[in-house]
Scaffold this active site. Sequence first.
Site, mmCIF file in Angstrom:
data_model
loop_
_atom_site.group_PDB
_atom_site.id
_atom_site.type_symbol
_atom_site.label_atom_id
_atom_site.label_comp_id
_atom_site.label_asym_id
_atom_site.label_seq_id
_atom_site.Cartn_x
_atom_site.Cartn_y
_atom_site.Cartn_z
ATOM 1 N N LYS A 3 0.792 -2.442 10.138
ATOM 2 C CA LYS A 3 0.467 -2.351 8.847
ATOM 3 C C LYS A 3 -0.864 -1.796 8.864
ATOM 4 C CE LYS A 3 0.073 -5.286 4.870
ATOM 5 N NZ LYS A 3 0.731 -4.544 3.936
ATOM 6 N N THR A 33 -2.803 -1.482 2.621
ATOM 7 C CA THR A 33 -2.362 -2.645 1.570
ATOM 8 C C THR A 33 -2.669 -2.077 -0.095
ATOM 9 O OG1 THR A 33 -2.615 -4.794 0.796
ATOM 10 C CG2 THR A 33 -4.661 -3.718 1.549
ATOM 11 N N GLU A 70 2.965 0.680 5.583
ATOM 12 C CA GLU A 70 3.424 -0.842 5.484
ATOM 13 C C GLU A 70 4.427 -1.414 6.282
ATOM 14 O OE1 GLU A 70 2.043 -3.160 3.218
ATOM 15 O OE2 GLU A 70 1.063 -2.169 1.346
#
Length: 104
Positions: A22, A25, A75
């Site tokens: 990941k 954000t 993500e």
Amino acid sequence: MNPPNSITFFSRFEADILAGKKTITLRDESESFYQAGQRVSVSNLEDGRCYGELDILSISRVAFDDLNDTHAEQENMSLAELKTLIRQIYPGIEALYLIHFKLV
Ligand SMILES: CC(=O)Nc1cc[nH]c(=O)n1
């Protein structure tokens, strides 16, 4: 609100962040103060436990309707999962702040 030198994530994202899976954000305007070049501590929202540091690489605006497969890959989820997540966290939001980071 987090002080500008820290960021929190839901604990379910910790493993993906630590694995480098990941790398972005998506946040609302209340967390648009982050700046490229910043180093921030990263903690779990639920218990406040700090588990590392992130270097903020970039921050940019993106429309919810423009979210795509690349964002989803960053993500570590499908585009459908990403859109559902964002709708759950930020109901009705149209503009997001895309924070690109790397684990220190
Ligand atoms: C705590 C919190 O807001 N966590 C979020 C919000 C959006 N995206 C994400 O990865 N984590």
